[in-house]
Design a protein around this motif. Structure first.
Motif, PDB file in Angstrom:
ATOM      1  N   ALA A 125     -12.287 -13.168   1.965  1.00 21.27           N
ATOM      2  CA  ALA A 125     -11.977 -14.065   3.088  1.00 21.27           C
ATOM      3  C   ALA A 125     -10.538 -14.587   3.013  1.00 21.27           C
ATOM      4  CB  ALA A 125     -12.970 -15.231   3.088  1.00 21.27           C
ATOM      5  N   LYS A 126      -9.940 -14.521   1.857  1.00 27.33           N
ATOM      6  CA  LYS A 126      -8.555 -15.017   1.704  1.00 27.33           C
ATOM      7  C   LYS A 126      -7.503 -13.920   1.931  1.00 27.33           C
ATOM      8  CE  LYS A 126      -9.843 -18.340  -1.942  1.00 27.33           C
ATOM      9  NZ  LYS A 126     -10.001 -19.536  -1.140  1.00 27.33           N
ATOM     10  N   LEU A 127      -7.932 -12.707   2.246  1.00 28.70           N
ATOM     11  CA  LEU A 127      -6.970 -11.600   2.372  1.00 28.70           C
ATOM     12  C   LEU A 127      -6.498 -11.446   3.819  1.00 28.70           C
ATOM     13  CD1 LEU A 127      -8.751  -8.852   0.202  1.00 28.70           C
ATOM     14  CD2 LEU A 127      -7.018 -10.511  -0.513  1.00 28.70           C
ATOM     15  N   SER A 128      -5.190 -11.308   3.997  1.00 32.18           N
ATOM     16  CA  SER A 128      -4.659 -11.205   5.368  1.00 32.18           C
ATOM     17  C   SER A 128      -4.946  -9.833   5.997  1.00 32.18           C
ATOM     18  CB  SER A 128      -3.157 -11.465   5.367  1.00 32.18           C
ATOM     19  OG  SER A 128      -2.509 -10.511   4.554  1.00 32.18           O
ATOM     20  N   LEU A 129      -5.163  -8.821   5.185  1.00 31.34           N
ATOM     21  CA  LEU A 129      -5.313  -7.463   5.735  1.00 31.34           C
ATOM     22  C   LEU A 129      -6.756  -6.970   5.645  1.00 31.34           C
ATOM     23  CD1 LEU A 129      -2.112  -5.969   4.040  1.00 31.34           C
ATOM     24  CD2 LEU A 129      -2.369  -6.576   6.450  1.00 31.34           C
ATOM     25  N   SER A 130      -7.715  -7.908   5.574  1.00 25.52           N
ATOM     26  CA  SER A 130      -9.094  -7.503   5.268  1.00 25.52           C
ATOM     27  C   SER A 130      -9.748  -6.643   6.361  1.00 25.52           C
ATOM     28  CB  SER A 130      -9.961  -8.727   4.982  1.00 25.52           C
ATOM     29  OG  SER A 130      -9.981  -9.542   6.123  1.00 25.52           O
ATOM     30  N   GLU A 131      -9.230  -6.709   7.594  1.00 24.35           N
ATOM     31  CA  GLU A 131      -9.868  -5.917   8.669  1.00 24.35           C
ATOM     32  C   GLU A 131      -9.197  -4.555   8.869  1.00 24.35           C
ATOM     33  OE1 GLU A 131     -12.733  -6.835   9.610  1.00 24.35           O
ATOM     34  OE2 GLU A 131     -12.460  -8.720   8.518  1.00 24.35           O
ATOM     35  N   ARG A 132      -8.154  -4.293   8.101  1.00 22.86           N
ATOM     36  CA  ARG A 132      -7.482  -2.987   8.221  1.00 22.86           C
ATOM     37  C   ARG A 132      -8.280  -1.916   7.478  1.00 22.86           C
ATOM     38  NH1 ARG A 132      -1.861  -3.280   8.533  1.00 22.86           N
ATOM     39  NH2 ARG A 132      -1.838  -1.076   8.020  1.00 22.86           N
ATOM     40  N   ARG A 133      -8.211  -0.674   7.977  1.00 19.67           N
ATOM     41  CA  ARG A 133      -8.845   0.408   7.230  1.00 19.67           C
ATOM     42  C   ARG A 133      -7.993   0.719   6.003  1.00 19.67           C
ATOM     43  NH1 ARG A 133     -10.474   5.591   9.553  1.00 19.67           N
ATOM     44  NH2 ARG A 133      -8.409   5.616  10.490  1.00 19.67           N
ATOM     45  N   ALA A 134      -8.664   0.947   4.882  1.00 15.95           N
ATOM     46  CA  ALA A 134      -7.946   1.135   3.616  1.00 15.95           C
ATOM     47  C   ALA A 134      -6.899   2.247   3.729  1.00 15.95           C
ATOM     48  CB  ALA A 134      -8.933   1.445   2.499  1.00 15.95           C
ATOM     49  N   CYS A 135      -7.274   3.350   4.412  1.00 16.54           N
ATOM     50  CA  CYS A 135      -6.369   4.501   4.454  1.00 16.54           C
ATOM     51  C   CYS A 135      -5.168   4.281   5.376  1.00 16.54           C
ATOM     52  CB  CYS A 135      -7.125   5.756   4.888  1.00 16.54           C
ATOM     53  SG  CYS A 135      -7.834   5.588   6.512  1.00 16.54           S
ATOM     54  N   SER A 136      -5.105   3.116   6.041  1.00 13.69           N
ATOM     55  CA  SER A 136      -3.969   2.860   6.932  1.00 13.69           C
ATOM     56  C   SER A 136      -2.876   2.050   6.233  1.00 13.69           C
ATOM     57  CB  SER A 136      -4.440   2.102   8.180  1.00 13.69           C
ATOM     58  OG  SER A 136      -4.704   0.749   7.833  1.00 13.69           O
ATOM     59  N   LEU A 137      -3.129   1.667   4.966  1.00 11.93           N
ATOM     60  CA  LEU A 137      -2.208   0.748   4.303  1.00 11.93           C
ATOM     61  C   LEU A 137      -1.096   1.476   3.560  1.00 11.93           C
ATOM     62  CD1 LEU A 137      -4.914  -1.678   2.893  1.00 11.93           C
ATOM     63  CD2 LEU A 137      -3.380  -2.107   4.815  1.00 11.93           C
ATOM     64  N   ALA A 138       0.143   1.131   3.919  1.00 15.73           N
ATOM     65  CA  ALA A 138       1.308   1.702   3.230  1.00 15.73           C
ATOM     66  C   ALA A 138       1.449   1.028   1.865  1.00 15.73           C
ATOM     67  CB  ALA A 138       2.557   1.478   4.067  1.00 15.73           C
ATOM     68  N   VAL A 139       2.287   1.615   1.011  1.00 11.15           N
ATOM     69  CA  VAL A 139       2.444   1.103  -0.359  1.00 11.15           C
ATOM     70  C   VAL A 139       2.842  -0.386  -0.346  1.00 11.15           C
ATOM     71  CG1 VAL A 139       3.789   1.320  -2.491  1.00 11.15           C
ATOM     72  CG2 VAL A 139       2.973   3.370  -1.336  1.00 11.15           C
ATOM     73  N   LEU A 157      -1.383  -6.854  -0.674  1.00  7.60           N
ATOM     74  CA  LEU A 157      -2.812  -7.025  -0.898  1.00  7.60           C
ATOM     75  C   LEU A 157      -3.118  -7.273  -2.379  1.00  7.60           C
ATOM     76  CD1 LEU A 157      -5.138  -6.895   1.130  1.00  7.60           C
ATOM     77  CD2 LEU A 157      -5.469  -4.512   0.527  1.00  7.60           C
ATOM     78  N   SER A 158      -2.404  -6.577  -3.252  1.00  4.97           N
ATOM     79  CA  SER A 158      -2.611  -6.762  -4.693  1.00  4.97           C
ATOM     80  C   SER A 158      -2.283  -8.199  -5.100  1.00  4.97           C
ATOM     81  CB  SER A 158      -1.716  -5.799  -5.496  1.00  4.97           C
ATOM     82  OG  SER A 158      -2.142  -4.482  -5.327  1.00  4.97           O
ATOM     83  N   ASP A 159      -1.173  -8.731  -4.551  1.00  3.56           N
ATOM     84  CA  ASP A 159      -0.774 -10.121  -4.867  1.00  3.56           C
ATOM     85  C   ASP A 159      -1.836 -11.100  -4.342  1.00  3.56           C
ATOM     86  OD1 ASP A 159       1.471  -9.175  -6.009  1.00  3.56           O
ATOM     87  OD2 ASP A 159       2.803  -9.637  -4.321  1.00  3.56           O
ATOM     88  N   GLU A 160      -2.244 -10.894  -3.091  1.00  7.22           N
ATOM     89  CA  GLU A 160      -3.233 -11.805  -2.480  1.00  7.22           C
ATOM     90  C   GLU A 160      -4.562 -11.737  -3.249  1.00  7.22           C
ATOM     91  OE1 GLU A 160      -1.843 -11.791   2.202  1.00  7.22           O
ATOM     92  OE2 GLU A 160      -3.672 -10.773   1.636  1.00  7.22           O
ATOM     93  N   TRP A 161      -4.911 -10.528  -3.648  1.00  6.11           N
ATOM     94  CA  TRP A 161      -6.185 -10.314  -4.348  1.00  6.11           C
ATOM     95  C   TRP A 161      -6.194 -11.055  -5.690  1.00  6.11           C
ATOM     96  CZ3 TRP A 161     -10.887  -9.193  -3.349  1.00  6.11           C
ATOM     97  CH2 TRP A 161     -11.743  -8.648  -4.323  1.00  6.11           C
ATOM     98  N   LYS A 162      -5.053 -10.955  -6.389  1.00  6.18           N
ATOM     99  CA  LYS A 162      -4.934 -11.623  -7.690  1.00  6.18           C
ATOM    100  C   LYS A 162      -5.143 -13.132  -7.522  1.00  6.18           C
ATOM    101  CE  LYS A 162      -0.880 -11.349  -9.657  1.00  6.18           C
ATOM    102  NZ  LYS A 162       0.256 -10.633 -10.223  1.00  6.18           N
ATOM    103  N   ARG A 163      -4.476 -13.690  -6.479  1.00  7.24           N
ATOM    104  CA  ARG A 163      -4.597 -15.148  -6.249  1.00  7.24           C
ATOM    105  C   ARG A 163      -6.008 -15.510  -5.793  1.00  7.24           C
ATOM    106  NH1 ARG A 163       0.635 -14.577  -4.141  1.00  7.24           N
ATOM    107  NH2 ARG A 163      -0.146 -14.426  -2.015  1.00  7.24           N
ATOM    108  N   ALA A 164      -6.580 -14.669  -4.911  1.00  9.73           N
ATOM    109  CA  ALA A 164      -7.904 -14.962  -4.353  1.00  9.73           C
ATOM    110  C   ALA A 164      -8.974 -14.935  -5.442  1.00  9.73           C
ATOM    111  CB  ALA A 164      -8.235 -13.956  -3.250  1.00  9.73           C
ATOM    112  N   ILE A 165      -8.880 -13.950  -6.323  1.00  4.17           N
ATOM    113  CA  ILE A 165      -9.869 -13.829  -7.405  1.00  4.17           C
ATOM    114  C   ILE A 165      -9.768 -15.029  -8.346  1.00  4.17           C
ATOM    115  CG2 ILE A 165     -10.336 -12.521  -9.534  1.00  4.17           C
ATOM    116  CD1 ILE A 165     -11.672 -11.252  -7.190  1.00  4.17           C
ATOM    117  N   LYS A 166      -8.541 -15.426  -8.621  1.00  2.00           N
ATOM    118  CA  LYS A 166      -8.323 -16.549  -9.530  1.00  2.00           C
ATOM    119  C   LYS A 166      -8.903 -17.831  -8.918  1.00  2.00           C
ATOM    120  CE  LYS A 166      -4.654 -18.457 -12.337  1.00  2.00           C
ATOM    121  NZ  LYS A 166      -3.231 -18.686 -12.372  1.00  2.00           N
TER     122      LYS A 166
END
Ligand code: SAM
Length: 276
Positions: free
Chosen positions: A228-242, A248-257
């Motif tokens: 719920a804290k991720l800004s790109l959560s509704e995007r399809r995974a295969c559409s995400l550029a590096v 997403l990795s940064d947001e995920w780290k903060r969200a999990i913490k």
């Protein structure tokens, strides 16, 4: 050829000198120390030796060494090493070359990426090359694309038909150039997150992560709160550029913490332990 080519060593030998020359000419080799993986009978080795300061030629199959030695007889800058490339050092060279044994292209590519050698010019299976350069939303876009493009600028130099090899493989090939990025330019991607997204790459980030709760060692409720804290959560995974995967990795780290009070562990090599 006095020996029977071995499938397990990916032995399809380049039969076309103009292709070998093209590979050797892909980058400037003047004054460079070069590693060649799988030198075979030396068709590429001779073109490299004529251009580079030194060539270290690795070959695993002892039967090929006499013919390899014969091919580079006129050069005094070639060191022939009978060794398994999978267990050899790839760091410390200015460039890595190789008409790769296709059955071990992935582990060899990972070793090249992890080495400090700044350039690689490789002959690989055409489909493998297409995955290396694939862009988001294409069928070929995969973890291999993300891993390669996060660590290097990758380009296809040319396609090479199966008829240029003996014996002819059942697939076409491509010459690819990897220009490695500096360590500071390589994004810190969360390996467990990327693995989970690409296991369900046609799903939204939300669904892909919910389906991969087990990968993280957290319960579904914890994952749901973090997602719920991720800004790109509704995007399809295969559409995400590096770059988006980095965000997403940064947001995920903060969200999990924030939701679990646990830390995600950044493990840059974890990504290699799943099939790419
Ligand atoms: N470079 C040669 C050419 O262009 O004709 C040979 C290319 S052939 C596709 C791959 C070569 O890699 C073979 O000579 C094979 O014996 C060698 N090879 C296979 N597995 C290897 C390994 N693990 N370490 C080193 N060489 C290997």
């Amino acid at each position: 050829m006095q020996f029977r080519p071995l499938k397990r060593f990916g032995q399809c030998f380049l039969d076309d000198e103009s292709v070998a020359e093209q590979i050797a000419e892909t980058i400037e080799l003047d004054g460079k120390n070069v590693l060649e993986i799988g030198a075979g009978t030396g068709i590429l080795t001779a073109f490299l030796a004529a251009r580079a300061k030194k060539v270290t030629a690795l070959e695993v199959d002892a039967r090929l060494i006499p013919e390899l030695r014969q091919s580079v007889l006129e050069f005094d800058n070639v060191e022939i090493v009978r060794a398994d490339a999978l267990y050899s050092e790839f760091s410390g060279y200015d460039a890595v070359f190789g008409n790769l044994p296709y059955n071990i292209s992935t582990p060899l590519l990972l070793k090249i990426i992890e080495s400090n050698s700044p350039f690689a010019v490789l002959m690989v299976q055409k489909e493998f090359a297409q995955r290396l350069v694939a862009k988001p939303d294409s069928r070929e876009y995969s973890r291999l694309s993300v891993l390669a493009q996060n660590n290097a600028s990758v380009s296809i130099i040319s396609f090479v038909p199966a008829s240029c090899f003996s014996p002819s493989p059942r697939v076409d090939s491509a010459i690819v150039l990897l220009e490695k990025k500096r360590a500071s330019q390589v994004n810190k991607l969360d390996a467990a997150l990327i693995n989970s997204l690409f296991q369900h790459k046609n799903q939204t980030v939300r669904n892909a992560l919910m389906h991969s709760a087990g990968n993280f060692g957290f319960g579904k409720e914890e994952i749901k709160k973090a997602v719920a804290k991720l800004s790109l959560s509704e995007r399809r995974a295969c559409s995400l550029a590096v770059e988006e995967l980095t965000l997403l990795s940064d947001e995920w780290k903060r969200a999990i913490k924030a939701t679990t009070k646990k830390k995600t562990v950044f493990n840059p090599t974890l990504i290699r332990y799943l099939p790419l």
